[in-house]
Design an enzyme around this catalytic site. Structure first.
Site, PDB file in Angstrom:
ATOM      1  CG  HIS A  82      -4.503 -11.472  37.004  1.00 13.19           C
ATOM      2  ND1 HIS A  82      -5.444 -10.961  36.143  1.00 13.19           N
ATOM      3  CD2 HIS A  82      -3.377 -11.627  36.272  1.00 13.19           C
ATOM      4  CE1 HIS A  82      -4.904 -10.809  34.956  1.00 13.19           C
ATOM      5  NE2 HIS A  82      -3.655 -11.206  35.006  1.00 13.19           N
TER       6      HIS A  82
ATOM      7  CG  ASP B 280      -5.202  -3.432  30.331  1.00 14.30           C
ATOM      8  OD1 ASP B 280      -3.979  -3.474  30.182  1.00 14.30           O
ATOM      9  OD2 ASP B 280      -5.906  -4.445  30.482  1.00 14.30           O
TER      10      ASP B 280
ATOM     11  NE  ARG C 252       1.499  -5.710  26.475  1.00 15.39           N
ATOM     12  CZ  ARG C 252       1.168  -6.246  27.644  1.00 15.39           C
ATOM     13  NH1 ARG C 252       0.101  -5.813  28.294  1.00 15.39           N
ATOM     14  NH2 ARG C 252       1.888  -7.205  28.175  1.00 15.39           N
TER      15      ARG C 252
ATOM     16  CB  SER D 282      -1.672  -5.063  31.533  1.00  9.69           C
ATOM     17  OG  SER D 282      -2.825  -5.772  31.165  1.00  9.69           O
TER      18      SER D 282
ATOM     19  CE  LYS E 278      -6.150  -6.304  33.084  1.00 10.67           C
ATOM     20  NZ  LYS E 278      -5.968  -7.509  32.260  1.00 10.67           N
TER      21      LYS E 278
END
Lengths: 425, 425
Positions: free
Chosen positions: A80, A159, A166, A181, A185
């Site tokens: 990520h 999310d 957001r 968040s 995930k």
């Protein structure tokens, strides 16, 4: 329970119970709590923060809002990035790792604030299928070892909803909400080993090293709570990563990197991230892992994996195009480039529709900015610093020019600022 | 300019320029800025505050969003309450002042959070016209000396819109936004002399004396900036004011006060507020002004003014009714009532539809709570403490009972906590 009292508590820095968090967030998911109420709560959370307990509870609420993937006895990795200007590492790391025989399942999001999302980039590839069923994901993971999908296969759907809100309410830069968040995930997606590329700098969600350590520490705690290994590469996002900003442009640049013709910064960071994943999965030394990654890139194995991925998900690569209108930005003096304002360029790219300003905005995949120089390089007066590709909205030449700082003294662009390892036992 | 950057600045406690405030607030007025974005900005303002300069600028933006009333050479007064549970003083003060020959023009708002709005109360009177044109206002002011209207004659329309959003996003309790909201309407409405009944306590928007002084000082500064005299009565809102909470119920109680049969607390506070207005307008001594007010009440002149007002604005008084279902709350012990939780009763009253939880909620005028005892009084076991009038939503007996604190020692209920005078020159 009453949403106004819940918002009020957080406004006054009081602790929210799991039931209150569930009432607010699951209520929003069901449509009982309205956009403006959630926006108000999110801003209160952004400013006043959450405790660790609230973070764990909210993570669980996010995970439980959808399906959880888990393939019995089948380990895969995940990567990520907290999002930076010009960050296309996923498009490079995933093929490298898969080419080394390690299954990688990556679910990506859409544009967040002034940064672009990997899914927006993939969608610039004609017909590329970003939604796969759980069965299709499993099948592809076994067959190709690489799957890149959008955040829509019912993984932490809450999310996704919160993320969009957001994005349009200036509540993206909350350490707690970012941690919840990302980790909700990652956990729902089932990977055992996870590497997070934590961007720091004015072009990133995280602006300084202090926040980076706070965020990493919080995500590691969430990982431990839910039994996952998480490592972090903290990388500099003061300057854009690589040479392009904008969706099609970034895919085209990724192909150059996979062909071995990429800029040094993006190539090296991609190798480091890949090596970290290989190290964790194979439980080998980092140096050995790095050599494996480099070999996969140099021998074209990673590029072949990329082509396999595109084909497997129905994409047509040849269709990638840039917008027809070009604006060339020329240097007004001779000197070394000492900084390129990533945040500033991100905002300008968003303004010409490479990103979203409101939830309903539609991205123009063809537009973007291509840099002709990077930090540390010498540029001469009247040389082109960048080319902007645009359609309806004309770029602001002056503002883009202002993003380049040119001075007499050369400085070095340090990309990797720190590494935080998972706790190996 | 970009709304996300503006929200972000306030989130980071930075100063907003007049242009940025105008972009956000006028943009919201025009519909360019969406509810959820304004909600996020309002929460950031509520938590991080505004500077005096920002407050002055926002006040001007609110004023300029609509019409300004000013009747050349014709002075009138205005009165405002920051809103408390059971506060119906406007319905009593305006007739007293008008009966003393002083023109009073009062524009009121709708329910804000757990407190009721004067306009909601007036609307419980059948056919009462809350919208008058500027011409009608002027005519009535000259003829009757008393006009009570809703916040809709295009006076600071932006405030009305923001007020509704604050109400449903837990952003009502902001000193800065309260000051801007009140003063922009007062200034646009043109009164030279203004008295503000500043409620303090757990049933009020302002919870403690410190915030009360901050708010009064800020409003006085805004007054000076825009050339108005403003005085303040700081009154206790720990306990409900008078004996009723709920729209029709409060109108019926006001009539009792005007007939000379009111509870001491509500009667006395109304006289003090009236006297302050008389003092400022006639430039006489407070004691003398108080005697004038008391005389108008005692002789029935104020009640006649009230009837004149209702008639002039087409209202039909006889139509006032309570909801048919009654729930009687009995005391479970014998002792002195030492406190009645105004906030708690306000929330319960809102829950049975005497107030609004979301922008779209419709108030039930007939429902509410009637107290049979006030703080300081002796109550015996099994005596009825209160009667709740309700329609669809059944009241929560246990929660209402918990609002009454009964102890062995008698305590005094101090209503007026402070006075802040205008600067007379």
């Amino acid at each position: 329970m009453n949403i106004l009292e819940i918002i009020n508590k957080k406004k006054n820095k009081e602790l929210l119970t799991k039931e209150e968090l569930s009432f607010a967030f699951n209520g929003y998911d069901k449509g009982d709590i309205l956009d403006y109420q959630m926006a108000s709560l999110l801003m209160a959370i952004t400013i006043n923060g959450l405790t660790e307990e609230e973070v764990f509870n909210l993570t669980e609420i996010f995970i439980e809002s959808g399906e959880k993937i888990s393939f019995e006895g089948f380990d895969y990795v995940d990567k990520h990035s907290t999002g930076g200007i010009g960050d296309k590492t996923t498009l490079i790391v995933a093929p490298i790792v898969a080419a080394c025989g390690i299954p990688i399942l990556k679910m990506s999001g859409r544009g967040l604030g002034h940064t672009g999302g990997t899914i927006d980039k993939l969608e610039s590839i004609k017909d590329f299928k970003i939604n796969l069923s759980i069965e299709e994901i499993k099948e592809s993971l076994i067959k190709n070892k690489i799957v890149l999908v959008g955040q829509s296969a019912n993984i932490a759907p809450l999310d996704k909803k919160i993320y969009l809100l957001r994005d349009v309410t200036s509540t993206v830069e909350s350490i707690d909400l970012i941690a919840v968040s990302i980790m909700s995930k990652k956990i729902a997606l089932g990977a055992k080993n996870i590497v997070i590329d934590l961007k720091v700098g004015n072009g990133a969600l995280v602006k300084n090293m202090n926040d980076a350590y706070l965020l990493a520490s919080l995500m590691k705690k969430i990982g431990t709570k839910f039994e996952r290994n998480v490592s972090f590469i903290i990388s500099n996002m003061g300057n854009p990563l690589g040479l392009t900003i904008g969706n099609s442009l970034e895919v085209l640049e990724s192909i150059q990197v996979l062909k071995g013709n990429g800029a040094y910064d993006i190539t090296n960071l991609s190798l480091v991230l890949s090596a970290k994943l290989i190290e964790m999965h194979k439980k080998i030394d980092f140096k050995e892992a790095f050599m494996m990654a480099k070999n996969a890139l140099d021998k074209g194995l990673a590029f072949n994996k990329f082509l396999e991925l595109i084909k497997n998900q129905d994409g047509i690569l040849g269709s990638l195009t840039r917008a027809k209108n070009e604006m060339v930005i020329y240097s007004q003096k001779t000197g070394y480039i000492t900084s390129i304002d990533a945040y500033g360029l991100g905002v300008e790219a968003k303004n010409i529709k490479a990103g979203r300003a409101t939830k309903e905005d539609i991205i123009d995949y063809q537009v973007g900015i291509e840099l002709h120089y990077q930090v540390g390089q010498l540029v001469k007066e009247d040389q082109p610093l960048a080319t902007v590709y645009y359609n309806e909205v004309k770029p602001n030449e002056e503002k883009i020019l202002k993003c380049f700082k040119i001075e007499n003294e050369k400085i070095e662009n340090k990309l990797i600022l720190g590494v935080i390892n998972y706790d190996s036992n």
